[in-house]
Design a protein around this motif. Structure first.
Motif, short mmCIF file in Angstrom:
data_model
loop_
_atom_site.label_atom_id
_atom_site.label_comp_id
_atom_site.label_asym_id
_atom_site.label_seq_id
_atom_site.Cartn_x
_atom_site.Cartn_y
_atom_site.Cartn_z
N TRP A 138 1.28 -1.04 -0.69
CA TRP A 138 -0.33 -0.09 -0.03
C TRP A 138 0.96 1.18 -0.03
O TRP A 138 0.66 2.68 -0.49
CB TRP A 138 -1.08 -0.05 1.54
N LEU A 139 1.90 0.97 0.95
CA LEU A 139 2.86 2.56 1.04
C LEU A 139 3.47 2.94 -0.42
O LEU A 139 3.78 3.74 -1.54
CB LEU A 139 4.09 2.21 1.88
N PHE A 140 3.88 1.48 -1.02
CA PHE A 140 4.32 1.95 -2.63
C PHE A 140 2.90 1.95 -3.87
O PHE A 140 3.98 3.09 -4.08
CB PHE A 140 5.29 -0.11 -2.79
N LEU A 141 1.97 1.81 -3.20
CA LEU A 141 1.12 2.46 -4.34
C LEU A 141 1.13 3.91 -3.97
O LEU A 141 0.83 4.39 -4.47
CB LEU A 141 -0.21 1.77 -3.87
N ILE A 142 0.77 4.63 -2.76
CA ILE A 142 1.17 6.13 -2.43
C ILE A 142 2.12 6.22 -2.95
O ILE A 142 2.05 7.90 -3.26
CB ILE A 142 0.31 5.81 -0.77
N MET A 143 2.90 5.73 -2.88
CA MET A 143 4.77 6.76 -3.20
C MET A 143 4.08 6.89 -4.88
O MET A 143 5.04 7.89 -5.55
CB MET A 143 5.79 5.50 -3.39
N LEU A 144 3.67 5.90 -5.98
CA LEU A 144 3.16 5.61 -7.02
C LEU A 144 3.00 6.73 -7.67
O LEU A 144 2.79 7.81 -8.52
CB LEU A 144 3.49 4.64 -7.04
N TYR A 145 1.80 6.93 -6.85
CA TYR A 145 0.69 8.45 -6.96
C TYR A 145 1.26 9.68 -6.59
O TYR A 145 0.85 10.14 -6.73
CB TYR A 145 -0.98 7.55 -5.91
N ILE A 178 -2.66 -1.35 -10.19
CA ILE A 178 -1.66 -1.16 -10.82
C ILE A 178 0.02 -1.69 -9.89
O ILE A 178 1.01 -1.94 -10.37
CB ILE A 178 -2.08 0.71 -11.10
N ALA A 179 -0.37 -1.17 -8.54
CA ALA A 179 0.72 -1.88 -7.32
C ALA A 179 1.41 -3.17 -7.98
O ALA A 179 2.35 -2.91 -8.31
CB ALA A 179 0.73 -1.80 -6.40
N LEU A 180 0.29 -4.24 -7.49
CA LEU A 180 0.55 -5.42 -8.09
C LEU A 180 1.49 -6.31 -9.75
O LEU A 180 2.79 -6.55 -10.05
CB LEU A 180 -0.21 -6.06 -7.94
N ILE A 181 1.24 -5.32 -10.54
CA ILE A 181 2.05 -5.57 -11.93
C ILE A 181 3.14 -4.77 -11.38
O ILE A 181 4.66 -5.36 -12.55
CB ILE A 181 0.64 -4.98 -12.83
N SER A 182 3.04 -3.25 -11.39
CA SER A 182 4.56 -2.69 -11.46
C SER A 182 5.70 -3.76 -10.12
O SER A 182 6.66 -3.73 -10.72
CB SER A 182 4.35 -1.26 -10.82
#
Length: 230
Positions: A138-145, A178-182
């Motif tokens: 989740w943190l990784f996703l927030i960071m991408l956004y 999106i996060a999982l594909i990344s």
């Protein structure tokens, strides 16, 4: 034949742009890239921990500004704006350096804390370990956004981080996809398809992430506008 070339040409242009942008990103990330690759050759735990600590210190000052600049270039493509790649990358790098560095300090600190908790709990309390693994994703996703929001809006730092958090919740299944594909791209880049690292890993994740961010962002703005009109 000409019709086939017209269909293939945009794809080839995207591939070329992704490759060049990724190479520029790697150049701006050289110290971090070198230390990251050296992790695969380290056998002693103290040296591994020291290298990871060095990476955590360098990331906010090197990787975050370089990645934000890459998102700035990718944003122009997705918004269908034609800009000089190198000039715009450097402009986005300078413009967003302080904000990216500050955000990087927050994200790196949060990442270190969650990673330490995960490794401490995964053997003693497996369920808690899985919880912290989920929080890391989740943190990784927030960071991408956050990277995407930084180059797309003109809000203050913590408002941008708040926006990034809200957008991950606004459409959780799409965003976590999106996060999982990344993460899958990163996994294969480091394990089997290492040729992706210098040419496509970073830029393809940036393009995918900004596309996801922009889709969710646009829907939220559209919803807010419709509520305002009522």
């Amino acid at each position: 034949m000409n019709q086939l070339f017209e269909k293939i040409n945009p794809v080839l242009e995207w591939i070329m742009k992704l490759a060049i942008t990724n190479l520029v990103w790697v150049v701006f990330n050289l110290p971090v890239a070198y230390l990251t690759l050296s992790l695969f050759f380290i056998r002693e735990e103290p040296q591994f921990i020291m290298t990871m600590a060095t990476l955590a210190i360098l990331a906010p000052f090197i990787s975050f500004p370089a990645t934000t600049a890459m998102f700035g270039v990718v944003r122009k493509w997705i918004m269908k704006e034609d800009v000089p790649l190198f000039r715009h990358y450097w402009a986005a790098y300078k413009e967003n350096y302080k904000r990216s560095m500050a955000g990087g300090l927050v994200f790196t600190l949060a990442g270190v804390i969650l990673t330490a908790d995960y490794y401490y709990l995964k053997s003693t309390l497996p369920l808690a370990g899985y919880l912290f693994l989920f929080l890391l994703v989740w943190l990784f996703l927030i960071m991408l956004y956050f990277f995407a929001d930084t180059v797309h809006t003109e809000t203050k730092l913590f408002q941008s981080m708040k926006n990034s958090l809200i957008l991950t919740i606004a459409n959780p299944f799409f965003s976590f996809g999106i996060a999982l594909i990344s993460i899958i791209i990163l996994y294969f880049s480091f394990t089997s398809a290492t040729f992706l690292l210098p040419f496509f890993s970073g830029s393809s994740i940036a393009a995918l992430s900004f596309f996801g961010y922009y889709k969710v962002f646009s829907k939220v703005v559209e919803l807010q506008n419709s509520q305002t009109d009522q």
